[in-house]
Design a protein around this motif. Structure first.
Motif: not given
Length: 581
Positions: A433, A455, A461, A463
């Protein structure tokens, strides 16, 4: 397999030469993605004035010589002279199927270049802080990408391991003891060791036996090559190296001890650098210092800005070391292209160093030098990220917090996994991340460090991209199929299948762009768009419950290619791909 945009560009370019003569064969065909077709060739608008003809006439002439029947199912002129190009579904399917058998998933191998790549560059006996994050992460992604493209990348970790502070550091090490708990701080909390030495120095008396005087004498001994002083210096560097490697291991970058090329490496070359610049009439004495005055580099009131290569006290500075570095990288490393992943404020310094090196003949025109400028990491207040006390944020502390926060998310989302599995996923997600957030914005811009956003499982992102590949793995697990064994034919009859296949075909071109333009954020953007395309694909195209066996095999093949592209793309960014999320 081929990138559709590249294929169409070559075909349109060939038509330009056939229609208007060989002098037009190298004209930019201006092929771009279009909302009205798959691609649009806009060359006619740019050529109309040059040819003295109307754009639609130019387009018609191009169309007469455009050979794309094997690639396109529809070609039409629209608007003032755009050529709309819609690809054939069987061509898309065939090209995507070839990706399935290609270990490089469409990424070409470029002509091999020697590329010294200067990045990370922490200081010995000092903590790595958030300011080192971007140069380390961006540099490592470029190293990975350029190597994958076939280049010989020579990592150069230009650590600060020489100069005046080492007098006080060595004396402090002597007083504390080489086997003391204080010395151990160099591997765990270098700042504490450095600050203790600095406090001693600043509070010292000025007698000949006081700490400050001994520290100054130690600098002279170090620069003079005194063996015992060099031994202690090597001890300092060795302990700091242990610390660097701990940080690099946690961050998951490819730097090792073999890549250390600190300032000390060039110490023996500095006098010769100065002598040659002076003998060639490039450098001159000004106020006791040896300086280079370059045309075009002026400061206030148009006064020339000097590049100081030897100080008035006879010492050397960054400019001298950087000039020696350029000469070494050209002469010894045989560089074709030298990259410096360093903070943006150093831009003027590098321009002056390179201009001096070119003037001295050390940097030939055939060697490209590029400053990959790194912007600041900001806090929520829009200022450079610091602790509440105003100190730079420790990089290790930042990474530990990322893992801790990720662990909370994983524990909530996957209570079915054992503690060891949860911890492993948390490490990959947390570190991924942080790295992805950095690499998803242009390296020369600033960005706000925000754990909650980084996150998140939605949005651009790390993730979200990691989840996209983990979801594909879960499909194969559920279906009892090994993604490496998929070899079915691919068809693209549904719009979402077509969109996914087209997106996959663009991977190779994007990786090339990252290497050519030194912009990892292009790859981050591509992976985010691919993950979004996969989400739309799942909504309209069930994989394991497809209506026919042939359709099921085709879709398994499509998502198998997508998995390999996502994993390879994340790896080029230096981000790991968890099996589960």
């Amino acid at each position: 397999m081929a990138d559709p945009q590249e294929v169409l560009s070559r075909r349109v370019q060939s038509a330009l030469g056939a229609a208007f003569g060989p002098e037009y064969a190298d004209t930019d065909p201006v092929v771009r993605p279009s909302q009205f077709a798959d691609y649009q060739a806009n060359a006619a608008l740019a050529l109309a004035k040059r040819l003295g003809r109307k754009p639609r006439e130019v387009s018609a002439a191009i169309m007469e010589h455009l050979d794309v029947a094997d690639v396109c199912r529809d070609i039409e002129v629209s608007g003032p002279g755009f050529i709309n190009l819609t690809l054939r579904e069987d061509w898309i399917a065939d090209q995507t199927r070839q990706l399935l058998d290609d270990p490089r998933v469409g990424v070409p191998v470029q002509e091999r270049l020697n590329i010294p790549l200067d990045y990370s560059a922490p200081n010995v006996a000092k903590e790595m802080h958030v300011g080192h994050l971007r140069t380390t992460v961006v540099g490592d992604s470029l190293a990975r990408t350029l190597e994958f493209l076939g280049h010989h990348v020579i990592r150069q970790n230009h650590i600060g391991d020489w100069g005046t502070p080492f007098g006080m550091l060595i004396e402090h090490l002597l007083e504390a003891g080489e086997d003391s708990e204080e010395a151990d701080l160099l591997t765990t909390d270098p700042n504490a060791f450095y600050q203790a030495a600095r406090t001693k120095f600043d509070s010292s008396g000025e007698g000949p036996d006081d700490f400050a005087a001994r520290a100054r004498r130690r600098v002279v001994a170090l620069q003079g090559g005194d063996e015992e002083t060099l031994r202690l210096w090597r001890e300092l560097v060795g302990l700091s190296r242990i610390y660097f490697n701990k940080v690099y291991a946690k961050l998951g970058v490819t730097l090792t001890d073999d890549h250390l090329a600190g300032e000390s490496s060039y110490n023996a070359m500095l006098a010769d650098v100065c002598d040659e610049l002076e003998s060639k009439g490039i450098a001159e004495i000004s106020d006791g210092a040896l300086c280079v005055f370059l045309e075009g580099f002026t400061g206030r009131e148009d006064k020339p800005v000097p590049l100081i290569v030897r100080k008035s006290d006879g010492g050397y500075g960054y400019a001298t070391t950087d000039l020696a570095t350029v000469r070494y990288r050209v002469d010894d490393l045989k560089a074709d292209r030298i990259l410096y992943v360093v903070g943006a404020p150093q831009a003027m310094h590098f321009k002056m160093v390179w201009a001096t090196a070119r003037k001295a003949g050390w940097l030939p025109d055939r060697v490209e030098t590029t400053h990959v400028q790194i912007g600041n990491v900001l806090g929520p207040d829009g200022k450079i990220l610091r602790t509440r006390s105003g100190a730079p944020v420790r990089l290790v502390q930042l990474l530990d917090e990322a893992i801790e926060r990720a662990a909370a998310v994983v524990a909530e989302n996957r209570p079915d996994l054992d503690a060891e599995s949860q911890a492993e996923i948390a490490r990959k997600v947390g570190i991924g991340a942080v790295k992805y957030a950095d690499l998803s914005v242009s390296h020369d811009t600033e960005y706000v460090f925000d754990f909650d956003r980084m996150l998140a499982l939605t949005g651009n992102t790390g993730p979200y991209i990691q989840y996209a590949q983990a979801r594909i793995r879960s499909i194969f697990r559920k279906g009892g199929v090994d993604p490496r064994g998929v070899d079915g034919a691919i068809t693209v009859s549904e719009g979402s299948e077509r969109d996914l296949a087209l997106k996959l075909l663009g991977f190779g071109a994007v990786v090339e762009q990252v290497g050519d333009h030194l912009q990892p954020h292009r790859l981050s953007t591509y992976l985010f768009e691919l993950a979004q395309t996969l989400t739309a694909f799942y909504e309209h195209c069930p994989v394991l419950t497809a209506s026919t066996d042939a359709e099921r095999e085709s879709r398994l093949a499509l998502v198998s290619v997508a998995l390999r592209v996502l994993v390879q793309g994340l790896d080029l960014l230096g981000v790991e791909s968890p099996e589960h999320m």
